[in-house]
Design a protein around this motif. Structure first.
Motif, PDB file in Angstrom:
ATOM      1  N   ARG A   1     -24.778  78.107 -80.445  1.00 29.64           N
ATOM      2  CA  ARG A   1     -24.300  77.443 -81.654  1.00 29.64           C
ATOM      3  C   ARG A   1     -25.066  76.148 -81.887  1.00 29.64           C
ATOM      4  NH1 ARG A   1     -18.060  77.090 -80.307  1.00 29.64           N
ATOM      5  NH2 ARG A   1     -19.030  76.436 -78.354  1.00 29.64           N
TER       6      ARG A   1
ATOM      7  N   ASP B   1     -26.661  82.135 -93.038  1.00 27.29           N
ATOM      8  CA  ASP B   1     -26.843  83.121 -91.985  1.00 27.29           C
ATOM      9  C   ASP B   1     -28.233  83.722 -92.055  1.00 27.29           C
ATOM     10  OD1 ASP B   1     -26.319  85.067 -89.956  1.00 27.29           O
ATOM     11  OD2 ASP B   1     -24.194  84.854 -90.440  1.00 27.29           O
TER      12      ASP B   1
ATOM     13  N   SER C   1     -22.444  82.388 -80.882  1.00 22.59           N
ATOM     14  CA  SER C   1     -23.547  82.163 -81.810  1.00 22.59           C
ATOM     15  C   SER C   1     -22.990  81.949 -83.208  1.00 22.59           C
ATOM     16  CB  SER C   1     -24.514  83.350 -81.811  1.00 22.59           C
ATOM     17  OG  SER C   1     -25.546  83.158 -82.758  1.00 22.59           O
ATOM     18  N   ASP C   2     -23.705  81.157 -83.995  1.00 25.80           N
ATOM     19  CA  ASP C   2     -23.366  80.995 -85.409  1.00 25.80           C
ATOM     20  C   ASP C   2     -23.871  82.171 -86.237  1.00 25.80           C
ATOM     21  OD1 ASP C   2     -22.262  78.390 -85.024  1.00 25.80           O
ATOM     22  OD2 ASP C   2     -24.305  77.621 -84.875  1.00 25.80           O
ATOM     23  N   THR C   3     -25.008  82.723 -85.847  1.00 25.46           N
ATOM     24  CA  THR C   3     -25.674  83.758 -86.626  1.00 25.46           C
ATOM     25  C   THR C   3     -25.727  85.062 -85.838  1.00 25.46           C
ATOM     26  OG1 THR C   3     -27.825  83.014 -85.812  1.00 25.46           O
ATOM     27  CG2 THR C   3     -27.051  82.098 -87.909  1.00 25.46           C
ATOM     28  N   TRP C   4     -26.154  86.108 -86.496  1.00 25.13           N
ATOM     29  CA  TRP C   4     -26.105  87.438 -85.908  1.00 25.13           C
ATOM     30  C   TRP C   4     -27.279  87.732 -84.982  1.00 25.13           C
ATOM     31  CZ3 TRP C   4     -23.272  91.146 -84.412  1.00 25.13           C
ATOM     32  CH2 TRP C   4     -23.744  92.456 -84.270  1.00 25.13           C
TER      33      TRP C   4
ATOM     34  N   LEU D   1     -26.875  87.472 -81.102  1.00 29.72           N
ATOM     35  CA  LEU D   1     -25.910  88.448 -80.607  1.00 29.72           C
ATOM     36  C   LEU D   1     -26.481  89.854 -80.631  1.00 29.72           C
ATOM     37  CD1 LEU D   1     -22.745  86.999 -82.354  1.00 29.72           C
ATOM     38  CD2 LEU D   1     -23.110  87.135 -79.892  1.00 29.72           C
TER      39      LEU D   1
ATOM     40  N   ARG E   1     -19.215  85.678 -82.903  1.00 26.44           N
ATOM     41  CA  ARG E   1     -20.016  85.166 -84.008  1.00 26.44           C
ATOM     42  C   ARG E   1     -19.123  84.179 -84.773  1.00 26.44           C
ATOM     43  NH1 ARG E   1     -22.475  88.765 -89.014  1.00 26.44           N
ATOM     44  NH2 ARG E   1     -23.951  87.209 -89.833  1.00 26.44           N
ATOM     45  N   CYS E   2     -19.376  82.916 -84.580  1.00 25.08           N
ATOM     46  CA  CYS E   2     -18.452  81.876 -85.021  1.00 25.08           C
ATOM     47  C   CYS E   2     -18.659  81.531 -86.493  1.00 25.08           C
ATOM     48  CB  CYS E   2     -18.612  80.631 -84.139  1.00 25.08           C
ATOM     49  SG  CYS E   2     -18.439  80.980 -82.383  1.00 25.08           S
ATOM     50  N   ASN E   3     -18.375  82.520 -87.339  1.00 22.28           N
ATOM     51  CA  ASN E   3     -18.471  82.341 -88.788  1.00 22.28           C
ATOM     52  C   ASN E   3     -17.324  83.117 -89.410  1.00 22.28           C
ATOM     53  OD1 ASN E   3     -19.056  82.246 -91.506  1.00 22.28           O
ATOM     54  ND2 ASN E   3     -21.229  82.708 -91.271  1.00 22.28           N
TER      55      ASN E   3
ATOM     56  N   GLY F   1     -16.421  88.947 -84.795  1.00 22.00           N
ATOM     57  CA  GLY F   1     -17.587  89.085 -85.660  1.00 22.00           C
ATOM     58  C   GLY F   1     -18.678  89.958 -85.076  1.00 22.00           C
ATOM     59  N   VAL F   2     -18.384  90.696 -84.030  1.00 23.58           N
ATOM     60  CA  VAL F   2     -19.358  91.564 -83.351  1.00 23.58           C
ATOM     61  C   VAL F   2     -18.826  92.990 -83.405  1.00 23.58           C
ATOM     62  CG1 VAL F   2     -20.491  92.109 -81.180  1.00 23.58           C
ATOM     63  CG2 VAL F   2     -20.146  89.719 -81.837  1.00 23.58           C
TER      64      VAL F   2
END
Length: 601
Positions: free
Chosen positions: A132, A140, A180-183, A186, A214-216, A266-267
């Motif tokens: 992050r 993203d 992670s903030d983005t994909w 991950l 995925r921290c969004n 988010g995964v």
């Protein structure tokens, strides 16, 4: 001479250094891995297995003196936390032009990670890979970027390097957390973790916790996955962890035998392969049955599991004790009907359900048979920008009656003579179906967040949960008034939730103070047992607490989150002296207070 002896410092050892090595080593372990929970923060949704700050503690302890360093290096469990963050990505300039991005390069500093791996020896290790970025601008990974483009994702390219260092120690992994903030990071990690071994390997037999986040939280409200070009993920999820050989991925009889906690935020995965191969629910294999806590959160509708896939996941977890579904869960496509044979989870004790569609939430709970459920948390998780509030009345009605066919019945009074058998006795009595049966009869803890409904569904629910002991309300109007005593047709006064011991409220309305005081007083006057603890958290208030009314002998904890000034009022014991102080002529007498509570003639 005596003065000289007095001034000469004593060289006797410090008291802590005379402790046995075993005790001092245990103290070091507590200082490093102490996971005592901090002050409760209801806004904090996710907890990682450990804090990345605790990783530096062993080095600090080893730097005090030679004796401490020897003990620290001899205690392998001190070094069992392996953390990689953006702080280990070093950017250096290799060219002359400081304004040219090509003059810079980045590399990964793995010196601390390698030291911890060596010093932890054969101890089980907890791994945290935190990608992050505090300066992330909420943009993203777009479709024009690929996971091979270091300019787009400078950290994603380091994921294989980190895992290559960790894979030889896989047999020691106790927990793995990737944030992670983005994909892109991950996805790279998933691809690396899903490559089967060339030969039969040990895998991760000690793994207890697996968390990928995925921290969004905005993306879960979309209909389609973003980025579009990377939404498909095939293969056997976490094949490398199961240790199955490449030629036959399904032969394992006990995949991940110690896995207890699984969190996917988010995964998304290939859900069919995940339930059958990773969790071990294939028809010809033995069910592992070891997962006790499962969370599926923040999945857009496109990548959510189908109803059959979701059923397969739960069937692979017969020993499940905690289930968290937040902006996720099964897709109830056309043709999915109410189940006469719900999934049996006899050990399930806690459900957290964050929903965006009331009917889907009721349908989901209808497909779960959890007779021993003790804790239920409901949250309307619709996007903050949603124009209208979701009417949660149908969901509350289902929880009170167990009937899905009542979800489309209007809850206005006067409709009690319809086909569904309502029988209102008086205007004060909640309407209850004759054959109603709550699906969770042993419910003891109930938490409602942003749950909006009219009065009747709340009254139905409170009347159907006689064993409820703890109630938490956050921005949930009408629920508090449903605790008031009601009068039946025979003029008998009934009190919902008679076993209630504590009430916790988060709100922004000043009048909630008075409503709370009135409800508690009315319950006591009606003969209900005393509510021992009442916690009231006022958000965004700038007023004091001198208007608070309390009941005798009730612990009231009032926490006001004030703008620019946060004041916390501890637990108050309201005895005779306190009542006299706040009464007419008392040292804390206030005319407004007296008028509000009827002391003035």
């Amino acid at each position: 001479m005596m003065m000289m002896d007095y001034l000469i410092p004593s060289h006797r050892p410090c008291h802590i250094n005379v402790l046995p090595v075993e005790i001092l080593s245990y103290i070091f372990t507590l200082a490093t891995h102490d996971d005592a929970p901090a002050k409760k923060d209801y806004k904090r949704r996710y907890e990682v297995p450990f804090s990345s700050q605790s990783v530096t503690m062993p080095t600090v302890l080893a730097s005090v003196n030679r004796h401490w360093r020897h003990i620290a290096l001899s205690t392998s469990t001190l070094w069992s936390s392996l953390v990689m963050t953006l702080g280990q990505v070093v950017r250096v300039r290799i060219g002359q032009d400081a304004d040219d991005e090509r003059a810079y390069t980045t590399f990964l500093d793995v010196q601390r990670l390698a030291a911890h791996i060596a010093r932890s020896r054969n101890s089980s290790v907890d791994i945290l890979i935190d990608t992050r970025d505090p300066e992330w601008d909420f943009e993203d990974d777009g479709e024009e970027c690929s996971t091979q483009n270091a300019a787009c994702f400078p950290y994603a390219t380091f994921i294989p390097q980190i895992l290559d260092l960790l894979f030889p120690q896989m047999y020691r992994w106790r927990s793995l957390t990737i944030l992670s903030d983005t994909w892109a990071p991950l996805r790279v990690a998933l691809e690396r973790l899903s490559v089967p071994a060339l030969t039969t390997a040990s895998g991760a037999p000690r793994l207890e916790t697996l968390m990928l986040m995925r921290c969004n939280e905005f993306l879960g409200h979309l209909d389609t996955f973003s980025p579009r070009t990377q939404h498909m993920f095939d293969g056997i999820p976490f094949a490398a962890l199961t240790g199955a050989p490449h030629d036959d991925i399904s032969i394992q009889s006990h995949p991940l035998p110690k896995l207890r906690n699984l969190t996917l935020v988010g995964v998304h995965l290939n859900w069919t392969h995940f339930s059958r191969c990773t969790l071990g629910a294939a028809p010809l294999s033995r069910v592992s049955g070891c997962i006790q806590s499962l969370e599926l959160s923040q999945h857009c509708r496109e990548v959510r599991p189908t109803f059959d896939e979701f059923t397969g996941i739960l069937n692979a977890c017969p020993l499940l004790r905690k289930l968290v579904i937040r902006v996720s869960g099964p897709r109830f496509d056309a043709g999915v009907q109410r189940s006469d044979r719900p999934i049996s989870l006899p050990l399930l004790e806690e459900i957290y359900l964050g929903y965006t569609n009331v009917e889907d939430a009721a349908m989901l709970l209808n497909h779960i048979h959890a007779p021993n459920l003790a804790t239920l948390s409901l949250e309307d998780s619709n996007h903050i920008a949603s124009p209208d509030d979701e009417d949660s009345g149908p969901l509350l009605t289902y929880l009170a009656t167990g009937f899905l066919d009542l979800c489309d019945v209007s809850t206005e009074r006067g409709l009690g003579d319809g086909a569904h058998g309502y029988h209102p006795a008086t205007p004060q009595e909640p309407i209850v179906p004759r054959t109603a049966k709550t699906p969770f009869p042993r419910l003891e803890r109930l938490s409602l967040t942003n749950v909006v409904a009219c009065m009747i569904p709340f009254s139905l629910l409170m009347a159907a949960t006689p064993k409820l002991r703890h109630l938490s309300l956050c921005r949930t109007p009408n629920a508090l008034a449903a605790l008031l005593p009601t009068q039946t047709a025979s003029c008998t006064r009934t009190i919902p939730c008679r076993a209630l011991e504590s009430i916790e409220i988060f709100c922004a309305e000043e009048q909630t103070r008075h409503v709370l005081d009135f409800v508690v007083r009315q319950r006591e006057e009606g003969g209900a047992p005393r509510v021992c603890t009442v916690d009231l958290h006022l958000e965004g208030s700038a007023d004091g607490c001198d208007e608070i009314g309390g009941c005798p002998d009730i612990d009231i904890d009032i926490d006001e989150d004030m703008v620019g000034n946060e004041s916390t009022y501890g637990e108050w014991e309201w005895g005779r002296e306190e009542r006299e102080a706040f009464g007419p002529g008392g040292v804390f007498n206030d005319p407004y207070f007296d008028e509000a509570y009827g002391y003035l003639s």
